[in-house]
Scaffold this active site. Structure first.
Site, PDB file in Angstrom:
ATOM      1  N   ILE A  11     -19.658 -25.198  17.750  1.00  0.00           N
ATOM      2  CA  ILE A  11     -18.593 -26.022  18.351  1.00  0.00           C
ATOM      3  C   ILE A  11     -17.558 -26.385  17.286  1.00  0.00           C
ATOM      4  N   ASP A  30     -19.882 -28.207   5.073  1.00  0.00           N
ATOM      5  CA  ASP A  30     -21.013 -27.635   5.807  1.00  0.00           C
ATOM      6  C   ASP A  30     -22.031 -27.153   4.782  1.00  0.00           C
ATOM      7  N   SER A  35     -25.243 -21.820   9.821  1.00  0.00           N
ATOM      8  CA  SER A  35     -23.989 -21.072  10.016  1.00  0.00           C
ATOM      9  C   SER A  35     -23.795 -20.146   8.829  1.00  0.00           C
ATOM     10  N   ASP A  58     -24.173 -30.585   1.394  1.00  0.00           N
ATOM     11  CA  ASP A  58     -24.986 -31.299   2.380  1.00  0.00           C
ATOM     12  C   ASP A  58     -24.463 -32.740   2.459  1.00  0.00           C
ATOM     13  N   SER A 124     -24.554 -36.152  22.904  1.00  0.00           N
ATOM     14  CA  SER A 124     -25.091 -35.158  23.833  1.00  0.00           C
ATOM     15  C   SER A 124     -25.519 -35.823  25.127  1.00  0.00           C
ATOM     16  N   TYR A 148     -34.799 -35.376  18.683  1.00  0.00           N
ATOM     17  CA  TYR A 148     -33.390 -34.990  18.558  1.00  0.00           C
ATOM     18  C   TYR A 148     -32.495 -35.951  19.346  1.00  0.00           C
ATOM     19  N   LYS A 152     -29.455 -38.881  18.225  1.00  0.00           N
ATOM     20  CA  LYS A 152     -28.085 -38.973  18.768  1.00  0.00           C
ATOM     21  C   LYS A 152     -27.802 -40.391  19.257  1.00  0.00           C
ATOM     22  N   ASN A 178     -23.304 -28.764  28.678  1.00  0.00           N
ATOM     23  CA  ASN A 178     -23.825 -27.513  28.117  1.00  0.00           C
ATOM     24  C   ASN A 178     -22.699 -26.578  27.688  1.00  0.00           C
ATOM     25  N   ASN A 198     -31.430 -21.135  24.307  1.00  0.00           N
ATOM     26  CA  ASN A 198     -30.555 -21.549  25.409  1.00  0.00           C
ATOM     27  C   ASN A 198     -30.220 -20.381  26.328  1.00  0.00           C
ATOM     28  N   ASP A 294     -38.132 -29.710  30.657  1.00  0.00           N
ATOM     29  CA  ASP A 294     -36.856 -29.470  31.337  1.00  0.00           C
ATOM     30  C   ASP A 294     -36.633 -30.447  32.485  1.00  0.00           C
TER      31      ASP A 294
HETATM   32  P1  NAD Z   1     -24.427 -25.683  15.001  1.00  0.00           P
HETATM   33  O1  NAD Z   1     -25.805 -25.705  14.432  1.00  0.00           O
HETATM   34  O2  NAD Z   1     -23.821 -24.374  15.325  1.00  0.00           O
HETATM   35  O3  NAD Z   1     -23.426 -26.467  14.004  1.00  0.00           O
HETATM   36  C1  NAD Z   1     -23.835 -27.537  13.192  1.00  0.00           C
HETATM   37  C2  NAD Z   1     -23.316 -27.257  11.774  1.00  0.00           C
HETATM   38  O4  NAD Z   1     -23.686 -28.345  10.926  1.00  0.00           O
HETATM   39  C3  NAD Z   1     -23.911 -26.003  11.158  1.00  0.00           C
HETATM   40  O5  NAD Z   1     -22.877 -25.201  10.623  1.00  0.00           O
HETATM   41  C4  NAD Z   1     -24.845 -26.521  10.051  1.00  0.00           C
HETATM   42  O6  NAD Z   1     -24.913 -25.613   8.965  1.00  0.00           O
HETATM   43  C5  NAD Z   1     -24.182 -27.845   9.699  1.00  0.00           C
HETATM   44  N1  NAD Z   1     -25.087 -28.885   9.172  1.00  0.00           N
HETATM   45  C6  NAD Z   1     -26.247 -29.338   9.708  1.00  0.00           C
HETATM   46  N2  NAD Z   1     -26.764 -30.311   8.946  1.00  0.00           N
HETATM   47  C7  NAD Z   1     -25.906 -30.505   7.918  1.00  0.00           C
HETATM   48  C8  NAD Z   1     -25.885 -31.391   6.795  1.00  0.00           C
HETATM   49  N3  NAD Z   1     -26.877 -32.258   6.562  1.00  0.00           N
HETATM   50  N4  NAD Z   1     -24.839 -31.315   5.941  1.00  0.00           N
HETATM   51  C9  NAD Z   1     -23.839 -30.432   6.134  1.00  0.00           C
HETATM   52  N5  NAD Z   1     -23.804 -29.569   7.165  1.00  0.00           N
HETATM   53  C10 NAD Z   1     -24.839 -29.606   8.043  1.00  0.00           C
HETATM   54  O7  NAD Z   1     -24.432 -26.634  16.279  1.00  0.00           O
HETATM   55  P2  NAD Z   1     -23.334 -26.816  17.404  1.00  0.00           P
HETATM   56  O8  NAD Z   1     -23.854 -26.226  18.646  1.00  0.00           O
HETATM   57  O9  NAD Z   1     -21.998 -26.416  16.919  1.00  0.00           O
HETATM   58  O10 NAD Z   1     -23.411 -28.399  17.561  1.00  0.00           O
HETATM   59  C11 NAD Z   1     -22.560 -29.263  16.835  1.00  0.00           C
HETATM   60  C12 NAD Z   1     -22.953 -30.697  17.121  1.00  0.00           C
HETATM   61  O11 NAD Z   1     -22.888 -30.922  18.512  1.00  0.00           O
HETATM   62  C13 NAD Z   1     -24.375 -31.059  16.688  1.00  0.00           C
HETATM   63  O12 NAD Z   1     -24.362 -32.359  16.163  1.00  0.00           O
HETATM   64  C14 NAD Z   1     -25.156 -31.007  17.975  1.00  0.00           C
HETATM   65  O13 NAD Z   1     -26.262 -31.873  17.962  1.00  0.00           O
HETATM   66  C15 NAD Z   1     -24.117 -31.467  18.986  1.00  0.00           C
HETATM   67  N6  NAD Z   1     -24.364 -30.970  20.344  1.00  0.00           N
HETATM   68  C16 NAD Z   1     -24.484 -29.618  20.563  1.00  0.00           C
HETATM   69  C17 NAD Z   1     -24.739 -29.153  21.856  1.00  0.00           C
HETATM   70  C18 NAD Z   1     -24.902 -27.686  22.129  1.00  0.00           C
HETATM   71  O14 NAD Z   1     -25.387 -27.337  23.174  1.00  0.00           O
HETATM   72  N7  NAD Z   1     -24.511 -26.784  21.246  1.00  0.00           N
HETATM   73  C19 NAD Z   1     -24.857 -30.064  22.923  1.00  0.00           C
HETATM   74  C20 NAD Z   1     -24.705 -31.423  22.658  1.00  0.00           C
HETATM   75  C21 NAD Z   1     -24.456 -31.860  21.359  1.00  0.00           C
HETATM   76  C1  UD1 Z   2     -30.690 -27.764  25.976  1.00  0.00           C
HETATM   77  C2  UD1 Z   2     -31.328 -28.869  25.168  1.00  0.00           C
HETATM   78  C3  UD1 Z   2     -30.461 -30.115  25.226  1.00  0.00           C
HETATM   79  C4  UD1 Z   2     -29.032 -29.804  24.813  1.00  0.00           C
HETATM   80  C5  UD1 Z   2     -28.522 -28.728  25.760  1.00  0.00           C
HETATM   81  C6  UD1 Z   2     -27.091 -28.377  25.510  1.00  0.00           C
HETATM   82  C7  UD1 Z   2     -33.715 -28.422  25.408  1.00  0.00           C
HETATM   83  C8  UD1 Z   2     -34.996 -28.861  26.039  1.00  0.00           C
HETATM   84  N1  UD1 Z   2     -32.640 -29.145  25.725  1.00  0.00           N
HETATM   85  O1  UD1 Z   2     -30.724 -28.185  27.301  1.00  0.00           O
HETATM   86  O2  UD1 Z   2     -30.957 -31.105  24.367  1.00  0.00           O
HETATM   87  O3  UD1 Z   2     -28.241 -30.959  24.911  1.00  0.00           O
HETATM   88  O4  UD1 Z   2     -29.353 -27.575  25.591  1.00  0.00           O
HETATM   89  O5  UD1 Z   2     -26.962 -27.244  24.752  1.00  0.00           O
HETATM   90  O6  UD1 Z   2     -33.669 -27.472  24.631  1.00  0.00           O
HETATM   91  N2  UD1 Z   2     -33.201 -21.339  31.080  1.00  0.00           N
HETATM   92  C9  UD1 Z   2     -33.869 -20.230  31.575  1.00  0.00           C
HETATM   93  N3  UD1 Z   2     -34.215 -19.231  30.712  1.00  0.00           N
HETATM   94  C10 UD1 Z   2     -33.936 -19.280  29.372  1.00  0.00           C
HETATM   95  C11 UD1 Z   2     -33.245 -20.426  28.865  1.00  0.00           C
HETATM   96  C12 UD1 Z   2     -32.909 -21.432  29.755  1.00  0.00           C
HETATM   97  O7  UD1 Z   2     -34.154 -20.144  32.765  1.00  0.00           O
HETATM   98  O8  UD1 Z   2     -34.304 -18.331  28.639  1.00  0.00           O
HETATM   99  C13 UD1 Z   2     -32.789 -22.400  32.016  1.00  0.00           C
HETATM  100  C14 UD1 Z   2     -33.344 -23.774  31.698  1.00  0.00           C
HETATM  101  O9  UD1 Z   2     -34.573 -23.964  32.327  1.00  0.00           O
HETATM  102  C15 UD1 Z   2     -32.240 -24.684  32.245  1.00  0.00           C
HETATM  103  C16 UD1 Z   2     -30.961 -23.855  32.027  1.00  0.00           C
HETATM  104  O10 UD1 Z   2     -31.391 -22.509  31.910  1.00  0.00           O
HETATM  105  O11 UD1 Z   2     -32.412 -24.891  33.625  1.00  0.00           O
HETATM  106  C17 UD1 Z   2     -30.190 -24.265  30.799  1.00  0.00           C
HETATM  107  O12 UD1 Z   2     -31.051 -24.230  29.675  1.00  0.00           O
HETATM  108  P1  UD1 Z   2     -30.533 -24.417  28.182  1.00  0.00           P
HETATM  109  O13 UD1 Z   2     -29.375 -23.519  27.947  1.00  0.00           O
HETATM  110  O14 UD1 Z   2     -31.707 -24.274  27.276  1.00  0.00           O
HETATM  111  O15 UD1 Z   2     -29.958 -25.909  28.137  1.00  0.00           O
HETATM  112  P2  UD1 Z   2     -30.672 -27.288  28.550  1.00  0.00           P
HETATM  113  O16 UD1 Z   2     -32.060 -27.089  28.981  1.00  0.00           O
HETATM  114  O17 UD1 Z   2     -29.768 -28.000  29.465  1.00  0.00           O
END
Ligand code: NAD
Ligand code: UD1
Length: 336
Positions: A11, A30, A35, A58, A124, A148, A152, A178, A198, A294
């Site tokens: 993101i 980062d 990454s 870090d 989140s 986790y 948050k 998501n 995911n 789930d």
């Molecule tokens: P990501 O893992 O791709 O990105 C996180 C980045 O932070 C990575 O590049 C990692 O190397 C860096 N990082 C982690 N710990 C660090 C530290 N201690 N010091 C410096 N760098 C550090 O994850 P993302 O999907 O881009 O998510 C970004 C943020 O959004 C996270 O905080 C995550 O919890 C939150 N979030 C993500 C999702 C999702 O589905 N992807 C959903 C809800 C919230």
């Molecule tokens: C996951 C995280 C959640 C995070 C969110 C956003 C878990 C338990 N929760 O949730 O904390 O905020 O991602 O990124 O990991 N599914 C399948 N087959 C697969 C993978 C997923 O059927 O191989 C289904 C799951 O059951 C769910 C949906 O797809 O119904 C989405 O799953 P996923 O992408 O993992 O996201 P979340 O479960 O919402």
């Protein structure tokens, strides 16, 4: 200048491009734990005229963080850095508390020392826990079910405490639903390590032949087709949401916690069907039992973000599928 922590992640990288294109100068910090260094070149390629600096560090390394704040006139922070795998957080809670909460405390201390009082935080939808009603509104009870999710929630509370102690300290907590999809250029996207947890990265890797078959976790949920329902949001919409949140902090004298989602839910089968239609062929899948932990269905009430921030998701499922597929086909092995 804007400090973007975790700016090389999924993101973060999309948001860096959006911020740079909106005219912000960036310093990314980062530690590359989830990454790759080559992401930086891709971000710069998409925003060639922008100032985008990078420091490999870090957040918990206080000396490194101090030198970043000392060397740059930082006006605000966009804070993505954190670990995000729910299952791993159950196995390694200390790692999650130390990295996510400890990293944020080190960051807030450095901000305080240097008089930086604006932060946008990646929260989140997982902070809500089991839904008492849907869609989730921001005032829904907060009962995260994993370490986790608890990190948050605690960071949200920490930011509120910090603003309680300093009336000029302001934050926006963005509760993402998501995020899926990729930049429309196909140059940046999601590059999970190993086998994806995911849905979407798993689906695109099945479609490209890297994985054999999608396992759909449960087809007996109380949802229209029995499969899990989520609020999938295009990562470009999410990136735009951060630009809006930053402007809000610059212009308004208050903090805000808001959902970033589309406001509607889609089932696993709806996603699989739309994706297969878009790529023009079937994607093999099978039904397996529910995944532990789930939730059957959840989606956002996205009206607060619309009302207060003036932000709305604009891209739909076809855009998410098209852009994720372009990223996957152009980068079959992710970042080099
Ligand atoms: P990501 O893992 O791709 O990105 C996180 C980045 O932070 C990575 O590049 C990692 O190397 C860096 N990082 C982690 N710990 C660090 C530290 N201690 N010091 C410096 N760098 C550090 O994850 P993302 O999907 O881009 O998510 C970004 C943020 O959004 C996270 O905080 C995550 O919890 C939150 N979030 C993500 C999702 C999702 O589905 N992807 C959903 C809800 C919230
Ligand atoms: C996951 C995280 C959640 C995070 C969110 C956003 C878990 C338990 N929760 O949730 O904390 O905020 O991602 O990124 O990991 N599914 C399948 N087959 C697969 C993978 C997923 O059927 O191989 C289904 C799951 O059951 C769910 C949906 O797809 O119904 C989405 O799953 P996923 O992408 O993992 O996201 P979340 O479960 O919402």
């Amino acid at each position: 200048m804007i400090l973007v922590t975790g700016g090389l992640g999924y993101i973060g990288s999309h948001t860096c491009v959006a911020l740079a294109q909106a005219g912000y100068r960036l310093i990314i910090v980062d530690n590359l734990c989830n990454s790759k260094p080559s992401v930086l070149g891709r971000i710069r390629e998409l925003a060639p005229d922008a100032t985008i600096e990078f420091r490999h560090a870090d957040l918990r390394d206080r000396a490194a963080l101090e030198s970043v704040f000392a060397a740059h006139a930082i006006g605000a922070v966009v804070h993505f850095a954190g670990l995000k795998a729910v299952g791993e957080s159950v196995e390694k809670p200390l790692l999650y508390w130390d990295n996510n909460v400890g990293g944020t405390i080190a960051l807030l201390e450095a901000m305080q020392r240097h008089g930086v009082r604006r932060i946008v935080f990646s929260s989140s939808a997982t902070v809500y826990g089991a839904p008492e009603y849907l869609p989730y509104r921001e005032e829904h009870p907060l009962r995260p079910e994993s370490p986790y999710g608890r990190t948050k929630l605690v960071i949200e509370q920490l930011l509120a405490d910090q603003s309680g102690s300093d009336p000029d300290f302001r934050y926006t907590c963005l509760r993402y639903f998501n995020p899926i999809g990729a930049h429309p250029s196909g140059r940046i996207g999601e590059d999970p390590r190993g086998i994806p947890n995911n849905l979407f990265p798993y689906l695109t890797q099945v479609a490209s032949g890297r994985l054999a078959k999608l396992r759909v976790f449960g087809n007996d949920y109380p949802t229209p087709d029995g499969t899990g329902v989520r609020d999938y949001i295009h990562v470009m919409d999410l990136a735009a949401g951060h630009v809006t949140a930053l402007r809000y902090l610059e212009e308004r004298e208050r903090s805000i916690t808001a959902n970033l989602g589309t406001g509607s839910g889609l089932s696993v089968l709806q996603v699989v069907t739309a994706f297969a239609r878009l790529i023009g062929r079937e994607v093999p899948y099978e039904f397996v039992s529910r995944r532990a932990g789930d939730i059957a269905a959840f989606w956002a009430d996205a009206s607060l973000a619309a009302r207060e921030l003036g932000w709305r998701a604009e891209l739909g499922l076809d855009d998410m599928c098209r852009d994720a597929w372009r990223w996957q086909t152009q980068n079959p092995d992710g970042y080099a």
